[in-house]
Design an enzyme around this catalytic site. Structure first.
Site, PDB file in Angstrom:
ATOM      1  N   ASP A 285      11.341  29.487  64.026  1.00 54.26           N
ATOM      2  CA  ASP A 285      11.431  28.262  64.806  1.00 54.26           C
ATOM      3  C   ASP A 285      12.588  28.447  65.799  1.00 54.26           C
ATOM      4  O   ASP A 285      13.350  29.420  65.732  1.00 54.26           O
ATOM      5  CB  ASP A 285      11.595  27.020  63.915  1.00 54.26           C
ATOM      6  CG  ASP A 285      11.139  25.749  64.645  1.00 54.26           C
ATOM      7  OD1 ASP A 285      11.023  25.778  65.889  1.00 54.26           O
ATOM      8  OD2 ASP A 285      10.917  24.717  63.990  1.00 54.26           O
TER       9      ASP A 285
HETATM   10  C1  NOJ Z   1      11.166  23.302  67.380  1.00 58.45           C
HETATM   11  C2  NOJ Z   1      10.060  22.714  66.552  1.00 58.45           C
HETATM   12  O1  NOJ Z   1      10.477  22.567  65.211  1.00 58.45           O
HETATM   13  C3  NOJ Z   1       8.792  23.524  66.582  1.00 58.45           C
HETATM   14  O2  NOJ Z   1       7.786  22.819  65.904  1.00 58.45           O
HETATM   15  C4  NOJ Z   1       8.397  23.848  67.991  1.00 58.45           C
HETATM   16  O3  NOJ Z   1       7.197  24.576  68.000  1.00 58.45           O
HETATM   17  C5  NOJ Z   1       9.524  24.626  68.649  1.00 58.45           C
HETATM   18  N1  NOJ Z   1      10.729  23.810  68.665  1.00 58.45           N
HETATM   19  C6  NOJ Z   1       9.189  25.077  70.064  1.00 58.45           C
HETATM   20  O4  NOJ Z   1       9.206  24.015  70.935  1.00 58.45           O
END
Ligand code: NOJ
Length: 741
Positions: A285
Site C-alpha cells: 500500500d
Molecule cells: C492507499 C489506500 O489504502 C489504497 O487502498 C489505495 O489503493 C492506495 N492508497 C493508492 O491510492
C-alpha cells in the site's frame, strides 16, 4: 503454536483451482526468463518501483524533471495516478527510451467507476446481484482501459464489521460468504476471462489482510485477531479473488498480531504464495513499506526494504525505499537474489499477459477513449445497479410508492440537489459525466406533480438558517421527501468517525418537518451504516440510498414512484448505538445467551440497550410481501462428502411484481470450536409476479457445513446442523435439522 502445520493444512485444502492453473502459460515463463537474464540488478529493482505520476504529469518542476529522468533510465516499473490516453502515452514513450524498453504498468483507484460513477461498493453489495456487480466492474474497466489504464486497485475485499471505520464504504460489508461471492464477481468484471483484452484491466484484491478489523474502527490502527478468526472470516474473500485469477494483491497498512502486513511472511509468503500458490504479484500500500519504521518494526528505511521484500511484498508503491536501498541490501547479502528475481518475474509476467511487450500503447488510444467514454449504455448500467442497491428500511401504511401526479411533493434537505455528494468518495476521473440529483430525478419523473424544493442547510448542515423556509414548503405539501446523510467525504480512507449519527443539525431538521404532521419519506445517503434512531422511530418511510453515483437521482426516483420495486438487503448490521460496535449477526454463541429480552440478568446483554441491532444484516423491504412455505430436505442424514438439497416455496403474496433475496443460514449445533449463532451460506434472488410461486433450491454441500478447526484444518464435523431460510438474518421463516454422520 508453530506455523508449519497450519500452513500445510491450508495447502491441502486450497488446492490450486483450474483457472489459476490455466493462467500459468509456460510460453510466458520462457519470455520472462529470457528478459530477466538480460537485466542488471538495478534494472530489476526498477521494475519493483511504482511512482505516483502527479508531479511527472504536472507543471514543470525540478522534481518532475528528475522523475522523468528516472523513468527514462528504467528505474520505474509502474506508475499510479497517471490517466488518460495522452498522458499514459507520454509516460510510456519515456519508459521505452530505457535500455531494455520494458513498458510501464499504469494503475489507478478505479473503485466504483471511472467516468460513469456507480454506487459505492457497499451500496452495490446491498443489491446482492452478482451479475449487476460484475457488469459495474466491467463498465469501469471498459472506461478505464480506454483512458490508458492497465490496472485498478480494486476490489477491496476486507470484511468490515465496524461502521466507525470509514472504509466500510469500499467493501462488501460484514459477511464472509457474501463478500467472497462479490469479490469473485468484481474480479471477473474487471478482468474478463483472461488478461490482455484491451477493454478490461487487472484487478487487485486488497488489503491483505485483516485491515477491516482495525482496533476501535480507527483507520490504519493495529489489528489483533486469532488465526481462527483470520482464516474463517477475513481470508476467504481473498481466497475467492485469488481463485478467480485476480492479477495482483495489495498488502495493508495495519499490523496483524504484532507484524505489519507489509512485512508479514506469514501472509504473503506462507499463505498467499505458498499455500494458495498465487502466481500474481503483491503491491505494497502507499508507502506502507517505509511505514514499518514508525511502526517500530524496522530500524530505518533500508531495514524496511529488506524486511518487506523478504516477506514477499513485490512492488513498492510510492515509498521509494526499494529503489533507494535494495541494491545495497542484495550486495550485502541481506536480500537473496532469488527473492528479487521472484518479484521481478511476477511483475514481468503481468506485463506480458497484458500484451504490453507486443504493443506498449495498446491501451492508450485517444480515439477509442473518446468513443468509449461517451457510451450511453454505461449510464444505463449505473442506473440499473443503483436502483438494485437501494434498501427500503421502513414503509408505514404504504406511504411509498408515491403517486406521480396530482400531489404536492416538498423535496427538502442538504443532499436533495447535491451532485458531488451523490458520487461518494473515490471518484478519480476529471472527465466525469453529469450527476442526476434527487431533485432532478423527482422532477424528471413526476412532471404531473407539484414539486417544491428547499435545501434547509448546506451539506454538513452546520446551521439552521434555512429551516423556516423548509418548514414553510413542507407545510404546503402533501408529502415530504427529506434527503439527508453524510457528505461524500465523510467515509472512505482516513474517514473514521466516533459518531456515526447524522452530521450537523439534520436530525433537528427532521423533527421540525415531522412536526408539520405531513408524512416524511427519508432518503438517507451515506458510505456506511449510520445511527438515526429518531428517523427510524418517526419517519413514515426510509430508503437507504448509500452514495448511488451518477444516476443516483433517477434510481431513487424510480423507487419512490414505484417504477422499480425495491429489492436491496443490508450487507451490514445497522446498530442502535455506538456501544454495540463491533456488531455482526454472525456472533459467536455464548454460555449465557439472551433467551428472553425481559430477563437479561447474568446474561450476555447490556443493561441499557437490547442486543439486537436497529436493522439486521439481510433486512430490506419490498412493496410486496413474500411468503415462505413447504420446506423440504431430501435427506435428513448425510454422510461425509455427500450433498443434500433443501428447497422451499416462495410466493409473491402482494399486488405488484417484486424481487426477494431469500437467504440460507446454517448453525453447527455442537462443534470442537464454538460456532456462530448463524452463518449465511447461500442466497437466491428471485423475481415473482403477483400471486406467482416458485420452488427455490439450495445445495447443502460439504463446504456449507465446514469450518476451520482448532488446527486450522477445513472440514465438517459430525452432528446436528440447523438450516434456516428467511428474508433477513433476524427474519427466519423456515428451519429444519440435518444430521451429518
Ligand atoms: C492507499 C489506500 O489504502 C489504497 O487502498 C489505495 O489503493 C492506495 N492508497 C493508492 O491510492
Amino acid at each position: 503454536m508453530t506455523l508449519k502445520p497450519m500452513v500445510v493444512s491450508v495447502a491441502l485444502l486450497c488446492a490450486l483451482p483450474a483457472l489459476a492453473r490455466d493462467q500459468i502459460d509456460k510460453s510466458v515463463d520462457v519470455k520472462v526468463d529470457a528478459l530477466l537474464a538480460k537485466m542488471t540488478l538495478q534494472e530489476k529493482i526498477g521494475q519493483l518501483h511504482q511512482l505516483s505520476g502527479r508531479e511527472a504529469t504536472g507543471p514543470e518542476s525540478a522534481k518532475r524533471a528528475s522523475q522523468l529522468a528516472e523513468i527514462e533510465t528504467g528505474n520505474v516499473g509502474s506508475m499510479l495516478n497517471v490517466k488518460g490516453a495522452q498522458d499514459t502515452r507520454a509516460m510510456q514513450a519515456l519508459a521505452l527510451k530505457s535500455r531494455l524498453k520494458i513498458p510501464l504498468l499504469f494503475g489507478l483507484d478505479v473503485i466504483h467507476g471511472y467516468k460513469t460513477v456507480f454506487p459505492v461498493p457497499l451500496g452495490e453489495a446491498a443489491s446482492w446481484d452478482l451479475e449487476a456487480i460484475e457488469r459495474s466492474a466491467q463498465v469501469a474497466a471498459r472506461e478505464a482501459s480506454a483512458a490508458g489504464l492497465h490496472w485498478t486497485f480494486a476490489p477491496m475485499v476486507d470484511i468490515g464489521r465496524d461502521p466507525r471505520w470509514g472504509r466500510v464504504m469500499e467493501g462488501a460489508g460484514e459477511d464472509t460468504y457474501l463478500g467472497a461471492q462479490i469479490a469473485r464477481a468484481r474480479v471477473k468484471g474487471f478482468q474478463g476471462a483472461r488478461l490482455g483484452s484491451t477493454d478490461r484491466i487487472m484487478a487487485t484484491a486488497k488489503h491483505f489482510a485483516a485491515y477491516g478489523a482495525a482496533i476501535a474502527g480507527r483507520d490504519y490502527n493495529a489489528v489483533d485477531m486469532s488465526l481462527q478468526q483470520l482464516y474463517e472470516v477475513y481470508l476467504p474473500p481473498f481466497k475467492a479473488a485469488a481463485d478467480a485469477g485476480v492479477a495482483t494483491f495489495m498488502n495493508s497498512f495495519n499490523s496483524l498480531n504484532g507484524v505489519p502486513a507489509t512485512g508479514s511472511a506469514l501472509l504473503q509468503r506462507d499463505i498467499l504464495k505458498g499455500a494458495w500458490k498465487y502466481p500474481g504479484f503483491v503491491v505494497s500500500d502507499w508507502a506502507s513499506i517505509k511505514e514499518m519504521v514508525p511502526h517500530g518494526y524496522a530500524a530505518d528505511e533500508a531495514d524496511a526494504a529488506v524486511k518487506a521484500l523478504n516477506a514477499g511484498s513485490d512492488m513498492d508503491m510510492e515509498g521509494e525505499v526499494y529503489i533507494a536501498h535494495l541494491a545495497q541490501a542484495v550486495k550485502a547479502g541481506k536480500v537473496p537474489q532469488k527473492n528479487v528475481d521472484d518479484a521481478v518475474r511476477r511483475i514481468l509476467r503481468k506485463k506480458f499477459e497484458m500484451g504490453l511487450f507486443d504493443d506498449p500503447y495498446r491501451f492508450s488510444d485517444p480515439k477509442r477513449e473518446q468513443v468509449v467514454l461517451a457510451d450511453p449504455q454505461h449510464r444505463a448500467a449505473a442506473r440499473d445497479v443503483a436502483r438494485k442497491s437501494l434498501v427500503l428500511l421502513k414503509n408505514e401504511r404504504n406511504v411509498l410508492p408515491l403517486a406521480k401526479s396530482g400531489r404536492r411533493i416538498a423535496v427538502i434537505g442538504p443532499l436533495a440537489d447535491s451532485k458531488r455528494d451523490l458520487e461518494g468518495g473515490w471518484v478519480v476521473s476529471d472527465v466525469r459525466g453529469d450527476v442526476v440529483t434527487l431533485l432532478q430525478g423527482i422532477r424528471g419523473q413526476a412532471p404531473g406533480a407539484q414539486v417544491s424544493y428547499a435545501a434547509a442547510c448546506a451539506p454538513g448542515c452546520a446551521n439552521a438558517d434555512g429551516f423556516a423556509a423548509a418548514v414553510d414548503a413542507a407545510a404546503k405539501a402533501d408529502v415530504i421527501v427529506l434527503a439527508v446523510g453524510e457528505t461524500w467525504d465523510m467515509s472512505g480512507e482516513a474517514k473514521s468517525r466516533t459518531d456515526i449519527g447524522l452530521p450537523g443539525r439534520q436530525t433537528e431538521l427532521f423533527q421540525r418537518l415531522k412536526a408539520t404532521g405531513k408524512p416524511v419519506v427519508a432518503v438517507l445517503f451515506a458510505g456506511r451504516p449510520m445511527i438515526f434512531n429518531e428517523i427510524a422511530d418517526q419517519a413514515d418511510a426510509i430508503l437507504y440510498a448509500w452514495f448511488p453515483g451518477s444516476e443516483g437521482g433517477n434510481a431513487v426516483a424510480d423507487v419512490l414512484f414505484g417504477d422499480y420495486n425495491p429489492s436491496g438487503k443490508l450487507p451490514a448490521t445497522f446498530p442502535r448505538n455506538l456501544g454495540q460496535i463491533p456488531i455482526t449477526y454472525a456472533q459467536t454463541m455464548t454460555g449465557r445467551p439472551v433467551v428472553d429480552e425481559k430477563n437479561i440478568v447474568y446474561r450476555s446483554a447490556y443493561i441499557d440497550s437490547p442486543n439486537t441491532p436497529r436493522y439486521a444484516f439481510g433486512h430490506g423491504k419490498s412493496y410486496t410481501e413474500f411468503g415462505y412455505s413447504g420446506l423440504r430436505l431430501d435427506k435428513a442424514t448425510l454422510r461425509q462428502g455427500e450433498s443434500a438439497t433443501l428447497s422451499f416455496e416462495l410466493e409473491n403474496k402482494g399486488k405488484v411484481a417484486g424481487t426477494e433475496i431469500a437467504q440460507l443460514y446454517v448453525r453447527d449445533m455442537v462443534a470442537s470450536i464454538v460456532r456462530p449463532v448463524k452463518e449465511l451460506k447461500g442466497f437466491a434472488k428471485v423475481q415473482l409476479q403477483p400471486g406467482e410461486r416458485r420452488r427455490v433450491t439450495f445445495t447443502i454441500d460439504p463446504d456449507t457445513l465446514s469450518f476451520f478447526n482448532g488446527q486450522l484444518k477445513w472440514g465438517a464435523e459430525p452432528g446436528a446442523f440447523k438450516l434456516m431460510v428467511g428474508s433477513a438474518s433476524d427474519d427466519i421463516r423456515l428451519d429444519t435439522t440435518l444430521q451429518l454422520q
